[in-house]
Design a protein around this motif. Sequence first.
Motif, PDB file in Angstrom:
ATOM      1  N   LYS A  23      -7.026   8.360  10.721  1.00 43.64           N
ATOM      2  CA  LYS A  23      -6.024   8.803  11.698  1.00 43.64           C
ATOM      3  C   LYS A  23      -4.769   9.329  11.000  1.00 43.64           C
ATOM      4  O   LYS A  23      -4.211  10.355  11.404  1.00 43.64           O
ATOM      5  CB  LYS A  23      -5.645   7.652  12.630  1.00 43.64           C
ATOM      6  N   ALA A  24      -4.324   8.626   9.978  1.00 41.84           N
ATOM      7  CA  ALA A  24      -3.127   9.056   9.250  1.00 41.84           C
ATOM      8  C   ALA A  24      -3.352  10.397   8.581  1.00 41.84           C
ATOM      9  O   ALA A  24      -2.472  11.265   8.602  1.00 41.84           O
ATOM     10  CB  ALA A  24      -2.748   8.000   8.214  1.00 41.84           C
ATOM     11  N   TRP A  25      -4.531  10.579   7.991  1.00 43.62           N
ATOM     12  CA  TRP A  25      -4.836  11.846   7.333  1.00 43.62           C
ATOM     13  C   TRP A  25      -4.867  12.979   8.361  1.00 43.62           C
ATOM     14  O   TRP A  25      -4.347  14.062   8.119  1.00 43.62           O
ATOM     15  CB  TRP A  25      -6.156  11.751   6.581  1.00 43.62           C
ATOM     16  N   ALA A  26      -5.442  12.725   9.523  1.00 44.51           N
ATOM     17  CA  ALA A  26      -5.478  13.743  10.576  1.00 44.51           C
ATOM     18  C   ALA A  26      -4.063  14.124  11.018  1.00 44.51           C
ATOM     19  O   ALA A  26      -3.802  15.269  11.373  1.00 44.51           O
ATOM     20  CB  ALA A  26      -6.290  13.242  11.771  1.00 44.51           C
ATOM     21  N   ALA A  27      -3.141  13.157  10.974  1.00 47.63           N
ATOM     22  CA  ALA A  27      -1.748  13.408  11.343  1.00 47.63           C
ATOM     23  C   ALA A  27      -0.925  13.931  10.160  1.00 47.63           C
ATOM     24  O   ALA A  27       0.263  14.189  10.299  1.00 47.63           O
ATOM     25  CB  ALA A  27      -1.122  12.129  11.880  1.00 47.63           C
ATOM     26  N   ARG A  28      -1.556  14.063   9.005  1.00 48.84           N
ATOM     27  CA  ARG A  28      -0.912  14.552   7.778  1.00 48.84           C
ATOM     28  C   ARG A  28       0.242  13.669   7.327  1.00 48.84           C
ATOM     29  O   ARG A  28       1.222  14.145   6.749  1.00 48.84           O
ATOM     30  CB  ARG A  28      -0.426  15.991   7.929  1.00 48.84           C
ATOM     31  N   ALA A  29       0.137  12.370   7.567  1.00 47.85           N
ATOM     32  CA  ALA A  29       1.163  11.418   7.135  1.00 47.85           C
ATOM     33  C   ALA A  29       0.797  10.866   5.758  1.00 47.85           C
ATOM     34  O   ALA A  29      -0.274  10.287   5.605  1.00 47.85           O
ATOM     35  CB  ALA A  29       1.279  10.276   8.143  1.00 47.85           C
ATOM     36  N   PRO A  30       1.653  11.052   4.761  1.00 50.19           N
ATOM     37  CA  PRO A  30       1.379  10.460   3.455  1.00 50.19           C
ATOM     38  C   PRO A  30       1.413   8.932   3.549  1.00 50.19           C
ATOM     39  O   PRO A  30       2.354   8.365   4.097  1.00 50.19           O
ATOM     40  CB  PRO A  30       2.521  10.965   2.567  1.00 50.19           C
ATOM     41  N   VAL A  31       0.377   8.286   3.040  1.00 53.48           N
ATOM     42  CA  VAL A  31       0.243   6.833   3.154  1.00 53.48           C
ATOM     43  C   VAL A  31       0.058   6.225   1.770  1.00 53.48           C
ATOM     44  O   VAL A  31      -0.763   6.693   0.984  1.00 53.48           O
ATOM     45  CB  VAL A  31      -0.963   6.447   4.033  1.00 53.48           C
ATOM     46  N   GLY A  32       0.795   5.152   1.525  1.00 54.08           N
ATOM     47  CA  GLY A  32       0.575   4.330   0.352  1.00 54.08           C
ATOM     48  C   GLY A  32      -0.183   3.096   0.792  1.00 54.08           C
ATOM     49  O   GLY A  32       0.192   2.460   1.776  1.00 54.08           O
ATOM     50  N   VAL A  33      -1.260   2.782   0.096  1.00 50.92           N
ATOM     51  CA  VAL A  33      -2.054   1.591   0.430  1.00 50.92           C
ATOM     52  C   VAL A  33      -1.834   0.568  -0.670  1.00 50.92           C
ATOM     53  O   VAL A  33      -2.099   0.842  -1.845  1.00 50.92           O
ATOM     54  CB  VAL A  33      -3.551   1.915   0.574  1.00 50.92           C
ATOM     55  N   LEU A  34      -1.367  -0.601  -0.273  1.00 51.31           N
ATOM     56  CA  LEU A  34      -1.031  -1.661  -1.203  1.00 51.31           C
ATOM     57  C   LEU A  34      -2.047  -2.795  -1.080  1.00 51.31           C
ATOM     58  O   LEU A  34      -2.374  -3.224   0.027  1.00 51.31           O
ATOM     59  CB  LEU A  34       0.370  -2.178  -0.878  1.00 51.31           C
ATOM     60  N   GLY A  35      -2.535  -3.265  -2.215  1.00 51.21           N
ATOM     61  CA  GLY A  35      -3.465  -4.389  -2.212  1.00 51.21           C
ATOM     62  C   GLY A  35      -3.752  -4.828  -3.625  1.00 51.21           C
ATOM     63  O   GLY A  35      -3.277  -4.221  -4.590  1.00 51.21           O
ATOM     64  N   ASP A  36      -4.551  -5.880  -3.741  1.00 49.90           N
ATOM     65  CA  ASP A  36      -4.950  -6.295  -5.081  1.00 49.90           C
ATOM     66  C   ASP A  36      -6.049  -5.362  -5.579  1.00 49.90           C
ATOM     67  O   ASP A  36      -6.597  -4.555  -4.812  1.00 49.90           O
ATOM     68  CB  ASP A  36      -5.372  -7.767  -5.112  1.00 49.90           C
TER      69      ASP A  36
END
Length: 143
Positions: A23-36
């Motif tokens: 969904k974020a990619w379709a909205a062209r929103a840059p996303v940072g994914v945080l995890g181990d």
Amino acid sequence: MTEVTFHFNVPEKTAYACRLLRKAWAARAPVGVLGDAAALRALDEALWTFSSQAFIPHCGVSAPAHVLAATPIVLATDAALFTRSQVLLNLGQPAPEGFERFARLIEIVSAQPQDRAGARQRWNHYKKHGLQPQAHDAAARKD
């Protein structure tokens, strides 16, 4: 001010993260994914195979600069490494340092007791910083 949303009762965090990232990619929103590291490896693999209809572009934060500049979804173990993300997707336990610089923070929480306990601590952490987290029950979702 950062908008914080907790998606709780998530049956499978990796698959759920894939749907949110699509969904974020379709909205062209840059996303940072945080995890181990283990969670990010699982997510990386899942994003390659999640949809036979479309690829969800992503890379690790250690990718070359030209790849990072062209990739909307970046995976990292440290939120300080995200330079252009507007949205932070947290798959981990601690509240990310520097979360205030993101327009939006999404927390994904399973139904596991340990995961829920960590989410309660993060919820209280955000409230102490003057934010009003929102709750989204993934179990109530109708597909």
